[in-house]
Design a protein around this motif. Structure first.
Motif, PDB file in Angstrom:
ATOM      1  N   ALA A 130       3.797  -4.323   0.151  1.00  0.00           N
ATOM      2  CA  ALA A 130       3.181  -3.066  -0.587  1.00  0.00           C
ATOM      3  C   ALA A 130       3.537  -1.749  -0.540  1.00  0.00           C
ATOM      4  O   ALA A 130       4.103  -1.305  -1.437  1.00  0.00           O
ATOM      5  CB  ALA A 130       2.150  -3.544  -0.568  1.00  0.00           C
ATOM      6  N   SER A 140       5.576   0.399  -2.699  1.00  0.00           N
ATOM      7  CA  SER A 140       4.759   1.430  -3.352  1.00  0.00           C
ATOM      8  C   SER A 140       5.925   2.762  -2.835  1.00  0.00           C
ATOM      9  O   SER A 140       6.035   4.107  -3.480  1.00  0.00           O
ATOM     10  CB  SER A 140       3.801   1.689  -2.925  1.00  0.00           C
ATOM     11  OG  SER A 140       2.908   0.433  -3.078  1.00  0.00           O
ATOM     12  N   GLY A 168       2.409  -2.108 -10.320  1.00  0.00           N
ATOM     13  CA  GLY A 168       1.027  -2.694 -11.192  1.00  0.00           C
ATOM     14  C   GLY A 168       0.503  -2.435 -12.068  1.00  0.00           C
ATOM     15  O   GLY A 168       0.815  -2.215 -12.705  1.00  0.00           O
ATOM     16  N   ILE A 228      -2.993  -5.257  -5.666  1.00  0.00           N
ATOM     17  CA  ILE A 228      -2.330  -5.325  -4.415  1.00  0.00           C
ATOM     18  C   ILE A 228      -2.445  -6.688  -4.341  1.00  0.00           C
ATOM     19  O   ILE A 228      -1.834  -7.556  -3.813  1.00  0.00           O
ATOM     20  CB  ILE A 228      -1.899  -4.003  -3.468  1.00  0.00           C
ATOM     21  CG1 ILE A 228      -1.500  -3.369  -4.201  1.00  0.00           C
ATOM     22  CG2 ILE A 228      -0.699  -4.949  -2.143  1.00  0.00           C
ATOM     23  CD1 ILE A 228       0.241  -3.053  -5.250  1.00  0.00           C
TER      24      ILE A 228
END
Length: 666
Positions: free
Chosen positions: A39, A43, A186, A275
């Motif tokens: 993540a 990200s 997402g 997430i």
């Protein structure tokens, strides 16, 4: 009583449960960390790429404006700004700009609406004049004071490369928010941008841009924004990073990166739950797998413990046969084939049964032999006891005689020690007398030398006094001569005084002509009087000196007589000291002879005393040895009796042991 099967099942089952739980937790923890890492990387990469997209969009605007600024219609300084507006209106409509304006180097800017605005003090305008393409934060348009716009400013250069003005393109302020709204991470991820002080320049909530929200300042009054403010504060430094924060009670991830060619920083946020949603299914899968492995493991443990318990029960049954003392049957222990520990235990038990059976048989045979030997030992012990009593009686008589001899030698030793102590005292006293005699001799020699020095000093003093007396006599004679001289001076002064008086009289007779002579005569008379007075004082002093010299001569005569008397006395003392020294020397020789003789006697005394002590010690050792022999004889007699008693007891014990051994079946 709990069976070993139950105990093993509980222990192994508990261990299996613990292992399954531990492995499940490790798998879940590892997966969670992996998801967090993915993540963070995803990200951060999304934020970096999004910042690059924003930068490219802005660079596209710069390219459009630079193309317009470099056209001949705009770059030609000879064309009036009003004429350029027609061209700018077409370009603005084609490029989607709210307005385009041209400004000169003084900041005077003309917009398409025909409004002139001075932007010289604006920082972005100065940067554009410096040759840099600049974009502003969303601001309220100065044309209508209501529309939220973003200004793009590029320099206008003539053919020679000189900057002659600035081209400003105003676009709708929500355009930046539209760019960030296109960024998706997402299902529910969002994006926003802030400037170098933390003010919002693009946000999914457009009102945040219009009100110029500053999260850092808002966090000062709203503690719930503290974690978000920390991230925004990092963004203002141009940092690229990843962090977590809480907003309206929702935990979120935030990745951020700076936007090139601007003072902005873009952040991409997504709820943590979204997430980590994949972890829920992973958790369920791990739980199901753990339960299946646990059930399979419990079944396997049940099978293993059942088989192990049957083998242990067989060992217990065989040991129960041995515990009853039955070593005669070859079938009492069943053998087991195999190479595991259980098979080794069965084989060891079989070997132990054979070894114990052989040992019990050997003990039985040996006990019979020991019983016979104990009877013979009883007879021998009684004979030894009778013999030791006779030896003890003889040794006691010897001990008494040796003890009497040792006491006599001890008395002699005490008398010699007393004599030795007194003799040592005499030796010490003689040594002290010898030392004192030597000291007296040394002191008398020293005193004799001091007397010689005293006589020499007195002789020197006597000679000195004689010289002093001669000098005093010479001084007296010189004083008499001085007295004669002063008498002569006194007579001369009297005659001079008379001459001066006569001269004064003659000067008085001469009148005015003799006044000078009268003054001279007066001065001469005064000198004569002073000379006469001085000679009188000298006579007085000389008389005093003469009297003192006579007294000194008388005193020195008395001192000479006293010195002569002292010299005679000292000569007598020196003669007496010489006699004393000779007598002391004679005494010292005799004392040393006596000291040597005494020391020889003391040495011989020590030899005699040592021999007597040796004889006394030998006698004491003989007496002690006799006593030890007597005690040993008594102990041997007692031991013989104990041996006889022990032999009887051993016979009884061996009989009892044979009864116990006969209980075993071999």
């Amino acid at each position: 009583m709990t069976s070993i099967k139950t105990k093993l099942g509980i222990m192994l089952g508990g261990l299996l449960i613990l292992v399954c739980i531990g492995l499940g937790w490790v798998a879940y923890f590892t997966s969670t960390n992996a998801v967090y890492t993915v993540a963070e990387e995803l990200s951060t990469k999304t934020a970096t790429e999004s910042a690059r997209v924003v930068e490219e969009r802005i660079n596209t605007r710069f390219s459009e404006l630079l193309t317009i600024a470099n056209t001949a219609e705009i770059a030609d300084p000879n064309i009036l700004p009003e004429e350029k507006m027609f061209y700018l209106e077409k370009e603005a409509k084609r490029g989607g700009y709210l307005s385009l304006g041209i400004g000169d180097t003084e900041g005077e800017t003309l917009t398409m609406a025909g409004i002139t605005i001075n932007l010289k003090e604006r920082d972005y305008y100065q940067q554009a004049l410096g040759g840099k393409s600049v974009v502003t934060d969303p601001i309220i348009s100065r044309e209508d004071n209501t529309t939220l716009i973003v200004n793009y400013a590029v320099p206008i250069q003539e053919e020679g490369g000189n900057i002659i003005g600035v081209l400003i393109g105003a676009r709708h302020g929500d355009e930046l928010s539209a760019i960030t709204n296109d960024i998706v991470l997402g299902d529910t991820g969002t994006a926003f941008m802030v400037n170098q002080v933390g003010t919002t320049v693009a946000h999914y909530a457009e009102e945040a841009v219009r009100s110029a929200d500053n999260t850092i300042e808002m966090a000062e009054t709203d503690p719930s924004l503290t974690s978000l403010a920390e991230i925004v504060n990092r963004m203002t430094t141009g940092e690229t990073g990843f962090d977590e924060y809480n907003y309206d009670g929702i935990e979120k991830f935030a990745a951020f990166a700076p936007v090139g060619n601007t003072n902005w920083s873009l952040a991409v946020t997504v709820p943590t739950e979204e997430i980590l949603s994949s972890l829920d299914s992973l958790k369920s899968n791990i739980l199901m797998a753990s339960i299946l492995f646990l059930i399979f493991g419990l079944l396997l443990i049940y099978f293993i413990t059942s088989r192990f318990a049957r083998q242990i029960k067989g060992i217990a049954a065989d040991l129960n046969v041995i515990s009853n003392g039955d070593f005669s049957s070859d079938q009492s222990i069943q053998t087991r084939s195999g190479k595991d520990e259980i098979a080794d235990t069965y084989r060891s038990m079989s070997t132990m049964k054979k070894a114990v059976s052989a040992m019990i048989k050997a003990i039985k045979d040996t006990s019979i032999l020991i019983n016979k030997d104990s009877e013979s030992l009883d007879v021998i012990a009684q004979q030894m006891s009778s013999t030791s009593e006779s030896v003890a009686t003889a040794i006691q008589e010897t001990t008494q005689g040796v003890s009497s001899q040792a006491e006599g030698l001890a008395n002699i030793n005490e008398a010699l020690q007393t004599f030795g102590e007194k003799l040592e005292g005499i030796v010490t006293d003689i040594e002290d007398i010898d030392l004192n005699a030597k000291d007296v001799n040394d002191m008398s020699n020293k005193s004799n030398e001091d007397m010689q020095l005293l006589i020499e000093s007195i002789n020197v003093m006597e000679s000195t006094f004689k010289d002093f007396t001669d000098k005093i006599n010479g001084l007296n004679q010189n004083v008499n001569k001085v007295t004669e001289i002063t008498s002569l001076i006194n007579n001369i002064a009297e005659q001079t005084n008379l001459l001066a008086l006569n001269a004064a009289i003659e000067a008085a007779r001469a009148g005015e002509a003799g006044k000078g002579f009268a003054v001279v005569a007066q001065e001469i008379r005064k000198l004569a009087e002073q000379s006469q007075l001085s000679s009188q004082n000298i006579n007085l002093l000389i008389n005093n000196i003469t009297e003192d010299a006579d007294l000194i001569i008388e005193t020195t005569d008395g001192l000479n007589q006293e010195l002569s008397t002292q010299v005679n006395v000292i000569d007598g003392v020196i003669n007496s000291y010489k006699n004393i020294v000779e007598a002391i020397h004679s005494i010292g020789v005799k004392i040393r002879s006596a000291n040597i003789a005494t020391m020889e006697i003391n040495n011989e005394k020590s030899t005699i005393l040592a021999r007597v002590e040796e004889a006394s010690a030998v006698a004491e050792e003989v007496a002690a040895s006799s006593q030890e022999i007597a005690a040993s004889s008594e102990e041997m007699s007692a031991s013989s009796e104990e041996v006889a008693s022990s032999a009887k007891n051993m016979g009884v014990l061996i009989g009892s042991m044979l009864e116990q051994v006969n209980k075993f079946k071999i």
